[in-house]
Design a protein around this motif. Structure first.
Motif, PDB file in Angstrom:
ATOM      1  N   LEU A   1      32.045  17.520 -46.485  1.00  0.00           N
ATOM      2  CA  LEU A   1      31.384  16.582 -45.577  1.00  0.00           C
ATOM      3  C   LEU A   1      31.894  16.733 -44.144  1.00  0.00           C
ATOM      4  O   LEU A   1      31.136  16.509 -43.191  1.00  0.00           O
ATOM      5  CB  LEU A   1      31.595  15.149 -46.076  1.00  0.00           C
ATOM      6  N   LEU A   2      33.145  17.111 -43.985  1.00  0.00           N
ATOM      7  CA  LEU A   2      33.688  17.325 -42.642  1.00  0.00           C
ATOM      8  C   LEU A   2      33.337  18.705 -42.087  1.00  0.00           C
ATOM      9  O   LEU A   2      33.111  18.852 -40.882  1.00  0.00           O
ATOM     10  CB  LEU A   2      35.211  17.170 -42.659  1.00  0.00           C
ATOM     11  N   ALA A   3      33.286  19.694 -42.951  1.00  0.00           N
ATOM     12  CA  ALA A   3      33.088  21.073 -42.491  1.00  0.00           C
ATOM     13  C   ALA A   3      31.761  21.274 -41.777  1.00  0.00           C
ATOM     14  O   ALA A   3      31.666  22.086 -40.856  1.00  0.00           O
ATOM     15  CB  ALA A   3      33.205  22.032 -43.674  1.00  0.00           C
ATOM     16  N   TRP A   4      30.719  20.543 -42.205  1.00  0.00           N
ATOM     17  CA  TRP A   4      29.382  20.729 -41.621  1.00  0.00           C
ATOM     18  C   TRP A   4      28.962  19.566 -40.719  1.00  0.00           C
ATOM     19  O   TRP A   4      27.795  19.416 -40.428  1.00  0.00           O
ATOM     20  CB  TRP A   4      28.357  20.929 -42.727  1.00  0.00           C
ATOM     21  N   ASN A   5      29.927  18.754 -40.294  1.00  0.00           N
ATOM     22  CA  ASN A   5      29.609  17.646 -39.387  1.00  0.00           C
ATOM     23  C   ASN A   5      30.651  17.645 -38.273  1.00  0.00           C
ATOM     24  O   ASN A   5      31.725  17.045 -38.403  1.00  0.00           O
ATOM     25  CB  ASN A   5      29.613  16.313 -40.136  1.00  0.00           C
ATOM     26  N   ASP A   6      30.353  18.329 -37.178  1.00  0.00           N
ATOM     27  CA  ASP A   6      31.330  18.525 -36.109  1.00  0.00           C
ATOM     28  C   ASP A   6      31.792  17.207 -35.494  1.00  0.00           C
ATOM     29  O   ASP A   6      32.989  17.020 -35.228  1.00  0.00           O
ATOM     30  CB  ASP A   6      30.751  19.433 -35.022  1.00  0.00           C
ATOM     31  N   ASP A   7      30.854  16.297 -35.232  1.00  0.00           N
ATOM     32  CA  ASP A   7      31.223  15.025 -34.600  1.00  0.00           C
ATOM     33  C   ASP A   7      32.156  14.219 -35.499  1.00  0.00           C
ATOM     34  O   ASP A   7      33.172  13.679 -35.045  1.00  0.00           O
ATOM     35  CB  ASP A   7      29.969  14.211 -34.274  1.00  0.00           C
ATOM     36  N   LEU A   8      31.802  14.133 -36.773  1.00  0.00           N
ATOM     37  CA  LEU A   8      32.629  13.377 -37.716  1.00  0.00           C
ATOM     38  C   LEU A   8      33.997  14.028 -37.861  1.00  0.00           C
ATOM     39  O   LEU A   8      35.029  13.350 -37.898  1.00  0.00           O
ATOM     40  CB  LEU A   8      31.929  13.302 -39.075  1.00  0.00           C
ATOM     41  N   ARG A   9      34.020  15.355 -37.928  1.00  0.00           N
ATOM     42  CA  ARG A   9      35.286  16.073 -38.083  1.00  0.00           C
ATOM     43  C   ARG A   9      36.234  15.778 -36.929  1.00  0.00           C
ATOM     44  O   ARG A   9      37.414  15.470 -37.143  1.00  0.00           O
ATOM     45  CB  ARG A   9      35.026  17.578 -38.172  1.00  0.00           C
TER      46      ARG A   9
END
Length: 268
Positions: A157-165
């Motif tokens: 979920l973090l790897a493909w969501n730059d803002d969330l990461r």
């Protein structure tokens, strides 16, 4: 004599054999496109389908004319027109209901619990589970909440969501188990590798003795929507088993993306 590969072939008698043959070939062509290979040349389509060159060229030309395929110079991809049909196909059906059979397939193939997680603020929450039949199993249920910084589902979920990461990595990372990564730079590098691999495998990150593998399910916008995973006790799941399950899980997550009308993001 009429070429059965031609999209213009008439039906023979009342059997409808020729139209069915053509539909089968068209299905083969459309199935040759995947999330990993969304754009193909004519030669690649021919190789993947095994159809004769003339048949492939004729059918692809007709599919482009009808909007089933889009052409970009010498390459082809699934046409945007297909999205108009996929939307009413799944309208009114919850994504979880659509994907439940896939979770069951995963559980049957691995013998372990198959789950779907989505991001919710700074955490991940389990939204579906097909639980293992083994007596020894992890504590997982719909509504289960866990940090995004640990576990294979959180990593996806973090790897493909730059803002969330970036938001999560700017905060202190809780140290929960023997293999928890608490250094933001190290975790960022691991997330980059996850994105390159297309899946994540974790061991002893959230709970000692718990292992898992997960892959992304994407929205129509190309954003990650869910993480589909398999997890269970390390006492039963050996490291090589996770490696062997990874390709199957990626393929299953790809099927899930298609079912909800999603698409993978463009390659970096």
């Amino acid at each position: 004599m009429t070429d059965p590969g031609s999209a213009a072939s008439p039906a023979t008698g009342n059997s409808g054999v020729a139209p069915l043959l053509v539909l089968g070939k068209i299905t083969d062509i459309l199935d040759s496109f995947t999330l990993e290979s969304p754009s193909l040349s004519l030669a690649e389509i021919r190789t993947r389908t095994g159809l004769p060159t003339s048949t492939t060229q004729r059918l692809v030309t007709n599919l482009v004319a009808q909007g089933f395929l889009d052409r970009d110079e010498d390459r082809f991809r699934i046409g945007l027109k297909m999205a108009y049909w996929s939307a009413p196909a799944v309208r009114g059906i919850k994504a979880i209901d659509l994907l439940a059979p896939l979770l069951r397939e995963l559980r049957q193939a691995t013998g372990e619990s198959a789950t779907l997680f989505r991001a919710d603020d700074d955490y991940r929450v389990c939204i579906a589970v097909d639980e293992t039949r083994h007596e020894l199993k992890q504590d997982v249920h719909v509504g289960k909440v866990a940090p995004l910084t640990v576990g294979s589902a959180g990593r996806v979920l973090l790897a493909w969501n730059d803002d969330l990461r970036e938001r999560i990595l700017a905060q202190p990372i809780p140290d929960l188990a023997a293999s928890t990564i608490t250094d933001p730079a190290e975790l960022r590098a691991v997330l980059d590798q996850t994105r390159r691999d297309g899946f994540a495998i974790t061991r002893n990150e959230r709970i000692d003795g718990l292992v898992g593998v997960a892959a992304p399910v994407f929205e129509p916008s190309g954003r990650v929507r869910m993480a589909m995973g398999v997890s269970g006790p390390a006492a039963r799941i050996q490291p090589h088993m996770l490696e062997e399950w990874a390709p199957m899980l990626v393929e299953m997550a790809e099927r899930a993306t298609r079912l909800i009308g999603g698409r993978a993001p463009a390659a970096d």
